[in-house]
Design an enzyme around this catalytic site. Structure first.
Site, short mmCIF file in Angstrom:
data_model
loop_
_atom_site.label_atom_id
_atom_site.label_comp_id
_atom_site.label_asym_id
_atom_site.label_seq_id
_atom_site.Cartn_x
_atom_site.Cartn_y
_atom_site.Cartn_z
CB CYS A 18 -1.77 -0.07 8.73
SG CYS A 18 -0.53 1.23 8.64
CD GLU A 29 5.58 -0.75 12.99
OE1 GLU A 29 4.39 -0.54 13.32
OE2 GLU A 29 6.54 -0.30 13.63
CG ASN A 54 -0.36 -0.15 2.50
OD1 ASN A 54 0.76 -0.62 2.62
ND2 ASN A 54 -1.08 0.25 3.54
CD GLU A 95 8.64 0.92 9.86
OE1 GLU A 95 7.73 1.42 9.18
OE2 GLU A 95 9.51 0.15 9.40
P1 NAD Z 1 0.91 -9.16 3.42
O1 NAD Z 1 1.08 -9.48 4.84
O2 NAD Z 1 0.10 -10.05 2.57
O3 NAD Z 1 2.34 -9.05 2.70
C1 NAD Z 1 3.37 -8.22 3.21
C2 NAD Z 1 4.70 -8.71 2.70
O4 NAD Z 1 4.99 -9.98 3.28
C3 NAD Z 1 4.77 -8.91 1.18
O5 NAD Z 1 6.02 -8.45 0.72
C4 NAD Z 1 4.63 -10.42 1.05
O6 NAD Z 1 5.17 -10.92 -0.14
C5 NAD Z 1 5.42 -10.89 2.27
N1 NAD Z 1 5.14 -12.25 2.75
C6 NAD Z 1 4.05 -13.00 2.53
N2 NAD Z 1 4.17 -14.18 3.20
C7 NAD Z 1 5.36 -14.16 3.85
C8 NAD Z 1 6.05 -15.07 4.72
N3 NAD Z 1 5.54 -16.26 5.06
N4 NAD Z 1 7.24 -14.69 5.22
C9 NAD Z 1 7.77 -13.49 4.93
N5 NAD Z 1 7.17 -12.59 4.10
C10 NAD Z 1 5.97 -12.92 3.57
O7 NAD Z 1 0.34 -7.65 3.38
P2 NAD Z 1 -0.24 -6.83 2.14
O8 NAD Z 1 -1.53 -7.43 1.72
O9 NAD Z 1 0.82 -6.59 1.13
O10 NAD Z 1 -0.48 -5.40 2.85
C11 NAD Z 1 -1.61 -5.08 3.56
C12 NAD Z 1 -1.43 -5.23 5.05
O11 NAD Z 1 -0.32 -4.49 5.52
C13 NAD Z 1 -2.61 -4.71 5.83
O12 NAD Z 1 -2.98 -5.63 6.82
C14 NAD Z 1 -2.10 -3.42 6.45
O13 NAD Z 1 -2.77 -3.02 7.61
C15 NAD Z 1 -0.68 -3.76 6.70
N6 NAD Z 1 0.12 -2.54 6.85
C16 NAD Z 1 0.60 -2.20 8.09
C17 NAD Z 1 1.32 -1.02 8.27
C18 NAD Z 1 1.86 -0.63 9.63
O14 NAD Z 1 2.80 0.16 9.66
N7 NAD Z 1 1.32 -1.09 10.73
C19 NAD Z 1 1.58 -0.20 7.17
C20 NAD Z 1 1.08 -0.58 5.93
C21 NAD Z 1 0.36 -1.76 5.78
#
Ligand code: NAD
Length: 484
Positions: free
Chosen positions: A289, A255, A157, A464
């Site tokens: 998020c 995060e 995102n 962060e």
């Molecule tokens: P996701 O968890 O599906 O993927 C995040 C990353 O993790 C990607 O690069 C993905 O390829 C990788 N990944 C997937 N499986 C993995 C594994 N087993 N081991 C290591 N890496 C792995 O998230 P998304 O759909 O890309 O993003 C949306 C989510 O991110 C939402 O839940 C949002 O709230 C969260 N988010 C949190 C913050 C924060 O700072 N708290 C900021 C932005 C987004």
């Protein structure tokens, strides 16, 4: 292809070299505004993870590991200058890739990312230890040292800001990085690799592996050459990453998701608050998020506020990301669109009422969903308890301060929350009781690289931004010298 002019390289970036994946794997990148393929990038294999981590290890042992904080600061400030020069390229790539309005990318993503690196560039020379008073005749002091190789894994995102918020403190502290952006949105990271190289970041200090999902991410987290994991993403994946890091005994920052509660008291500035409420959930098409997705309104002003919000939401310009007037663009992918649709349909089926929105918008074959406000749900509804990650707001009335706090704290998440009130004592009292890492009073989404960012409960741990993040990217060494 629209990205030709800005993103020159579509390969992996390992040890200062652009190279194809070891198995020549490629992955298509989609334009969410049309559903068409706009680029093909390298898709890393397990061998590439190994190569990237090894390159990052070698870089620590080399020139980079010997630089002073001031020298690292100068290099990071050159990165900042080049990012400023290439801001329009970065904004265009981010807008195309994520589907976010280009005006948003220009106003938020690019300056936000630059701000992160600039802030940590200024802190790099100040990684001081401390001298400690000891009982015995010894001279004892601490040193803050880099952890080593950081695995930086980010979601779809905010690819640029979330890369920068890891690159800034990690490099300022003297670490090296292997960065894995989300498979859906790799373009701005490819540009960042170019910029870092042009700014003089030595080979191997920043390595980029695009493509791949769980298998590649998991291999990176487990790799014995990785010393620390900085993960931003969903709670589901964060749990897995934290468990794996725990098994490998590596420090990890996670995060994760959120579903922020925005508490509006009857004494709030009701004209100002409407815009705050709307931007708190439509910004980035609701894919953030810290979104304020649960609106809690004190009953005497509930109808007035909900009506005004519905009117303002109906007027939000939804359109093509390239149109400077668009405030809301498409969701990032068909999967994300279908998820939002499912969650709204479930909310309606379980007794909710769409006050405004509640359906897709057909435009160019893109993944558009109308900004939606849902009333009438019971507090255990999925759309209230879970993260929707789309432009969807639920509204609930409350009668007392205690009830508002209880409702706000009733979900498993705890990233952001807001209190809209003119009563200063109430603002302090309520923020102190809300279970969240980020609290806003009479605003929402105000962020600064100097202010720590992160959640509690299922929204993760670690921070962060701020000096706190820099500390996370270091470890403390104690040195005691016998003076007898
Ligand atoms: P996701 O968890 O599906 O993927 C995040 C990353 O993790 C990607 O690069 C993905 O390829 C990788 N990944 C997937 N499986 C993995 C594994 N087993 N081991 C290591 N890496 C792995 O998230 P998304 O759909 O890309 O993003 C949306 C989510 O991110 C939402 O839940 C949002 O709230 C969260 N988010 C949190 C913050 C924060 O700072 N708290 C900021 C932005 C987004």
């Amino acid at each position: 292809m629209a990205t030709e002019s800005t993103v020159q390289h579509r390969e992996l970036f390992i040890g200062g070299q652009w190279r194809a994946a070891a198995d020549n794997g490629r992955m298509d990148v989609e334009d969410p505004a049309t559903g068409t393929v706009i680029a093909s990038v390298a898709s890393a294999s397990l061998g590439d993870v190994d190569a990237a981590v090894n390159a990052a290890r070698e870089a620590i042992a080399g020139e980079w590991g010997k630089l002073s904080g001031r020298e690292r600061s100068r290099i990071l400030l050159r990165v900042v200058d080049l990012m400023r020069e290439r801001s329009e390229d970065l904004a265009q790539a981010e807008s195309l890739d994520v589907g976010k309005p280009v005006s948003l990318a220009r106003a938020i993503d690019v300056p936000g990312a630059i701000g992160q690196i600039e802030y940590y560039a200024t802190l790099a020379p100040h990684l001081d230890g401390a001298v400690r008073d000891t009982e015995a005749p010894t001279f004892a002091y601490t040193r803050r040292e880099p952890r080593g190789v950081v695995a930086a894994i980010s979601p779809f995102n905010f690819p640029l800001i979330l890369a920068a918020s890891k690159i800034g403190p990690a490099l300022a502290a003297g670490n090296t990085i292997v960065h894995k952006p989300a498979p859906q949105t790799p373009l701005s990271a490819l540009l960042l690799a170019e910029i870092l190289t042009d700014a003089g970041v030595p080979a191997g200090v920043f390595n980029l592996i695009t493509g791949g999902g769980p298998e590649i991410g998991d291999a990176l987290v487990r790799h014995p050459g990785v010393n620390m994991v900085a993960f931003t993403g969903s709670t589901t994946v964060g749990r897995i990453v934290a468990a794996t890091a725990g098994e490998c005994l590596k420090p990890v920052m996670v995060e994760l998701g959120g579903n922020g509660a925005n508490l509006v008291f009857a004494d709030a500035d009701l004209d100002k608050v409407v815009q705050t409420i709307v931007s708190a959930f439509v910004y980035n098409t609701g894919q953030f998020c810290m979104a304020g997705t649960r609106l809690l309104v004190e009953r005497p002003v509930y109808d007035r506020v909900v009506d005004a919000v519905a009117g303002a939401v109906a007027a939000v310009p939804v359109g093509r990301p390239s149109d400077p007037g668009s405030v809301v663009g498409p969701l990032v992918s068909r999967a994300q669109l279908e998820r939002v649709e499912r969650m709204v349909d479930d909310a309606i089926a379980s007794g909710g009422r769409a006050v405004v929105g509640g359906s897709r918008i057909e435009l160019d074959g893109g993944y558009y969903y109308a900004p939606t406000v849902i009333a009438g749900l019971s507090n255990d509804a999925l759309a209230i308890q879970e993260e929707v990650f789309g432009p969807v707001l639920t509204v609930q009335p409350f009668d007392t301060e205690e009830e508002a706090i209880a409702l706000a704290n009733s979900t498993a998440y705890g990233l952001a929350a807001g209190v809209q009130t003119r009563d200063i004592a109430r603002a302090h009292r309520v923020t102190a009781q809300l279970e969240a890492g980020l609290l806003w009073v009479n605003t929402w989404s105000a962020l600064d690289p100097a202010v720590p960012f992160g959640g509690v409960k299922n929204s993760g741990w670690g921070r962060e931004s701020g000096p706190e993040a820099l500390e996370s990217y270091t470890r403390v060494k104690s040195v005691t010298i016998d003076l007898s």
